[in-house]
Design a protein around this motif. Structure first.
Motif, short mmCIF file in Angstrom:
data_model
loop_
_atom_site.label_atom_id
_atom_site.label_comp_id
_atom_site.label_asym_id
_atom_site.label_seq_id
_atom_site.Cartn_x
_atom_site.Cartn_y
_atom_site.Cartn_z
N GLU A 104 -13.24 -11.35 -8.57
CA GLU A 104 -12.71 -10.48 -7.55
C GLU A 104 -13.24 -10.69 -6.26
O GLU A 104 -12.07 -10.79 -5.34
CB GLU A 104 -13.25 -8.98 -7.99
N PRO A 105 -14.43 -10.93 -5.88
CA PRO A 105 -14.74 -11.22 -4.70
C PRO A 105 -14.29 -12.64 -3.93
O PRO A 105 -13.80 -12.67 -2.81
CB PRO A 105 -16.35 -11.05 -4.57
N THR A 107 -11.38 -14.04 -5.08
CA THR A 107 -10.12 -13.62 -4.86
C THR A 107 -9.69 -13.17 -3.44
O THR A 107 -8.97 -13.58 -2.76
CB THR A 107 -9.38 -12.95 -6.12
N ARG A 108 -10.50 -12.05 -3.12
CA ARG A 108 -10.57 -11.46 -1.94
C ARG A 108 -10.62 -12.36 -0.82
O ARG A 108 -10.12 -12.58 0.08
CB ARG A 108 -11.45 -10.60 -2.06
N THR A 111 -8.05 -15.34 -0.59
CA THR A 111 -6.71 -14.61 0.03
C THR A 111 -6.70 -14.15 1.53
O THR A 111 -5.78 -14.32 2.47
CB THR A 111 -6.59 -13.26 -0.76
N ASP A 112 -7.74 -13.47 1.71
CA ASP A 112 -7.88 -13.32 3.21
C ASP A 112 -7.94 -14.28 4.32
O ASP A 112 -7.45 -14.27 5.19
CB ASP A 112 -9.34 -12.33 3.43
N THR A 140 -1.66 -12.85 -5.88
CA THR A 140 -1.72 -11.81 -4.91
C THR A 140 -1.01 -12.20 -3.71
O THR A 140 -0.34 -11.30 -3.09
CB THR A 140 -3.42 -11.81 -4.41
N MET A 213 -16.88 -6.89 1.90
CA MET A 213 -16.94 -6.32 0.62
C MET A 213 -18.53 -5.78 0.17
O MET A 213 -19.26 -6.80 0.78
CB MET A 213 -16.34 -7.17 -0.58
N ASP A 217 -18.47 -2.33 -4.43
CA ASP A 217 -16.83 -2.42 -4.72
C ASP A 217 -16.57 -3.10 -5.93
O ASP A 217 -15.41 -3.19 -6.23
CB ASP A 217 -16.14 -3.22 -3.35
N LYS B 137 -3.98 -9.30 -12.24
CA LYS B 137 -4.03 -9.01 -10.61
C LYS B 137 -2.72 -7.83 -10.46
O LYS B 137 -2.87 -6.74 -9.86
CB LYS B 137 -3.46 -10.07 -9.77
N SER B 140 -3.98 -4.52 -11.75
CA SER B 140 -5.45 -4.46 -11.12
C SER B 140 -6.44 -4.04 -12.27
O SER B 140 -7.31 -3.25 -12.28
CB SER B 140 -5.27 -2.81 -10.34
#
Ligand SMILES: Cc1cc2nc3c(=O)[nH]c(=O)nc-3n(C[C@H](O)[C@H](O)[C@H](O)COP(=O)(O)OP(=O)(O)OC[C@H]3O[C@@H](n4cnc5c(N)ncnc54)[C@H](O)[C@@H]3O)c2cc1C
Lengths: 366, 282
Positions: A104-105, A107-108, A111-112, A140, A213, A217, B137, B140
């Motif tokens: 999760e972190p 990927t974020r 992506t960002d 994403t 993040m 979260d 993804k 979610s």
């Protein structure tokens, strides 16, 4: 990019748009995700920088590394090492939630960065981390991802990444392009690309970014990391000398001849899939399409037919020696040296001859 | 408990031959099988059902013939099977496939809440390992790839703890359900189909969903149209120009052959000799 670009001419098969929309032309540069874990960078990241350098030079754009990590990770040292392997810049994000890989972190984070700096190509290693991350980021970003590439080139007409990968178990190769979406993403397995020569004089710029993040979260918690026991730590992918055995050895007793030769050479032991399936050796010793890709200086294959699924994992070896009693075995089509004979008699003779050869050479040197 | 297991029907690649001249796949007579990696996902789901009770729903996207693959899964003990099949899905790459499957899973969810979604590690024909992460993804859901063991499932508190294969070790991860698990190979052994389940499978009315049944909202996201990747060329591997240099074996003893190989090899590759000399144990 969630809204798919409206169809424009020229449309491809199935009314598909195959032209890069105007707003995506701003995507520039080649990125390599630099994978590190517990204090060291995975070599595949340097191999990718070598490949990325060639792509960036062809396109006339910059090559950058991406480093995500926790407060104690030595990202600066990793970035400096990336510069010696060809990167001109490194984007780094340091945050407590990035301590140890979690989907999760990471990927974020990636992506960002992509959305902010807009690279046209993003390369990742086809490792358990790289594949987990690449699939998530590509979905994403709603863009194309090509897995396990064996060759990366720039298509001269479209300037798109032409990513070649084996298909149908290695019997065919196909070249895949992402024409109307950006970034173009690809993964490459360790050892498929050559390691670039490090140039310690090179340096580059570090561009720091933040994640935004907090731990609360993030749903998934990393409770523990259990390192593999040392005894099972086979790093076949990076072995310099490999002696490999196939079904032609007939039984696990004869397979010991492989171990003997490997030991004499200070090398490692590899095997074909049927050998692994018969339980003669552990699964991590399998070479090939569904096993490891290796790139040793010397690969000795005994009792191995040379099926395409095996070949794709070892044909990049500098020198391949094949021992097979069938003069028409496919392995002789791509080995450098061949011996048509019985592996059960040739292997012990080789072990003996190598031992003598080294002893004599050492005596002469002394 | 409700588990959805996604599978793919693939050609048995052990039996695939490539036409030597045209470099096309000769599919005729090649049997279609359940992607072998998916069977580890199925078995793991069935084991959870054995411990916790509940239902295992199989999901597959593919041509009408893929019904056979789903029936095979029923014969091992899965409860329900849905085949998402529509010409509109043809030519889908992994991005378009994950869109269609995620959409179908949302429809399944409307019938009964889902605790876990399973996929195999990858397929043997595409080898991408991208569809599982893509589905997670889009829904979610928490993504757990390369899972080697399920350590704990707590249905009441909706948590799951698993072991995940990483480079050089295993991660112990705890997360919330529903989550998506891609199961590592050789982590369990598939059970035998029982006679009653085989009979049930033969008669099982696999549910067939077209794009509307699967709840597809955006037609530009499925099939060829929804696929960013374009296959630009398919070709055979280039044969190496020169074949192996054969070490003479006629009337030679194994010892002669070995010595001659070492001679030939080290004469042509002196750097290799030096390197091996340094590496070989005394
Ligand atoms: C999807 C898929 C993925 C696969 N992935 C892999 C993979 O990752 N790695 C892999 O290796 N395979 C893989 N395979 C299997 C591959 O197709 C071959 O079946 C396999 O490589 C053959 O193994 P082998 O050479 O040991 O056995 P065989 O093909 O049985 O060959 C044995 C050879 O030994 C020779 N021989 C017999 N007796 C002697 C003797 N006394 N002395 C010397 N030689 C002798 C024979 O002439 C023969 O050439 C895969 C297959 C599929 C379908």
């Amino acid at each position: 990019m969630s809204d798919a670009p409206a169809p424009r001419k020229p449309a491809g098969r199935g009314g598909r748009n195959l032209e890069l929309p105007e707003h995506l032309k701003a995507y520039k540069g080649v990125w390599v995700f630099i994978e590190h874990d517990r204090g060291s960078v995975h070599q595949v990241s340097w191999e990718l920088l070598g490949e990325g350098r060639m792509l960036a030079d062809t396109l006339g754009v910059a090559l950058s590394g991406v480093l995500l990590g926790g407060p104690d990770d030595n990202l600066t040292a990793f970035a400096n090492e990336a510069f010696t392997h060809g990167a001109e810049a490194c984007y780094t994000v340091r945050d407590a939630v990035l301590d140890g890989y979690r989907n999760e972190p990471f990927t974020r984070g990636l992506t960002d960065l992509v959305n902010k700096y807009r690279p046209e190509i993003v390369l990742l290693g086809a490792t358990t981390m790289g594949r987990d991350l690449a699939g998530s980021v590509a979905t994403t970003l709603q863009t194309g991802l090509t897995a396990d590439c064996t060759e990366l080139k720039i298509d001269p007409t479209s300037r798109a990444l032409a990513a070649t990968r084996p298909t149908f178990g290695g019997s065919l190769l196909c070249t895949i392009m992402t024409l109307a979406y950006r970034p173009q993403m690809a993964t490459v397995r360790p050892r498929v690309m050559a390691m670039p020569k490090a140039d310690t004089k090179r340096s580059g710029a570090i561009i720091e970014d933040t994640l935004g993040m907090v731990e609360t979260d993030i749903v998934t918690k990393l409770l523990d990391f259990i390192p593999d026991a040392n005894t099972s730590k086979v790093n076949l992918a990076y072995a310099d000398v490999i002696v490999s055995g196939g079904k032609g050895l007939k039984n696990p007793e004869n397979f010991k001849l492989i171990w003997d030769l490997a030991k004499t050479l200070g090398g490692d032991v590899g095997a074909t899939r049927p050998v692994v399936q018969s339980g003669w050796v552990a699964a991590e010793r399998q070479v090939g399409q569904t096993g490891k890709t290796v790139r040793p200086k010397l690969y000795i294959a005994a009792g191995i037919s040379g099926a395409i699924q095996h070949r794709v994992g070892m044909e990049a070896a500098d020198v391949i020696v094949a021992i097979n009693n069938d003069p028409n075995a496919p392995i002789f089509d791509f080995a450098h040296f061949g011996i048509v004979g019985n592996a059960m008699t040739i292997l012990p003779a080789l072990t003996e001859a190598f031992r003598n050869h080294f002893a004599i050479r050492r005596m002469k040197a002394a | 408990m409700h588990i959805v297991v996604c599978i793919k029907q693939v050609p048995d690649s052990a039996q695939i031959r490539v036409h030597p001249v045209t470099n096309t796949i000769m599919r005729q007579g090649v049997p279609a099988i359940v992607n072998p990696y998916d069977l580890f996902a199925l078995e793991e789901a069935l084991r959870l059902k054995d411990s916790f009770g509940g239902k295992v729903t199989m999901l597959c996207m593919g041509p009408p013939q893929a019904e056979e693959a789903l029936k095979r899964c029923i014969s091992f003990g899965a409860d329900d099977a849905i085949l998402v099949t529509d010409r509109a899905f043809a030519g889908a790459d992994t991005l378009a496939t994950s869109y269609a499957l995620a959409s179908a899973i949302r429809q399944i969810e409307k019938e009964q809440a889902i605790d876990l979604v399973f996929t195999g590690k990858q397929t043997i024909d595409g080898d991408t390992a991208q569809v599982g992460p893509g589905i997670a993804k889009r829904l979610s859901m928490q993504l757990l790839t390369y899972v080697s063991r399920i350590a704990e499932l707590d249905l009441a508190n909706r948590t799951i703890t698993i072991e995940r294969r990483a480079e050089g070790g295993v991660q112990l991860l705890k997360t919330r359900t529903p989550s998506l698990i891609t199961m590592l190979e050789n982590t369990n052994e598939l059970r035998f189909a029982t006679m009653p389940d085989m009979i049930r499978a033969a008669r099982y009315p696999v549910r067939k969903w077209n794009k509307d049944d699967a709840g597809i909202e955006d037609l530009s996201k499925i099939g060829l149209k929804g696929s960013p990747t374009v296959v630009s060329k398919v070709f055979g591997p280039t044969p190496r120009a020169v074949k192996a240099e054969q070490i003479p074996v006629d009337k030679a003893t194994p010892r002669d052959i070995a010595v001659n190989l070492i001679q030939a090899m080290f004469t042509q590759h002196p750097a290799l000799e030096q390197d091996m000399l340094e590496r070989a144990p005394l």
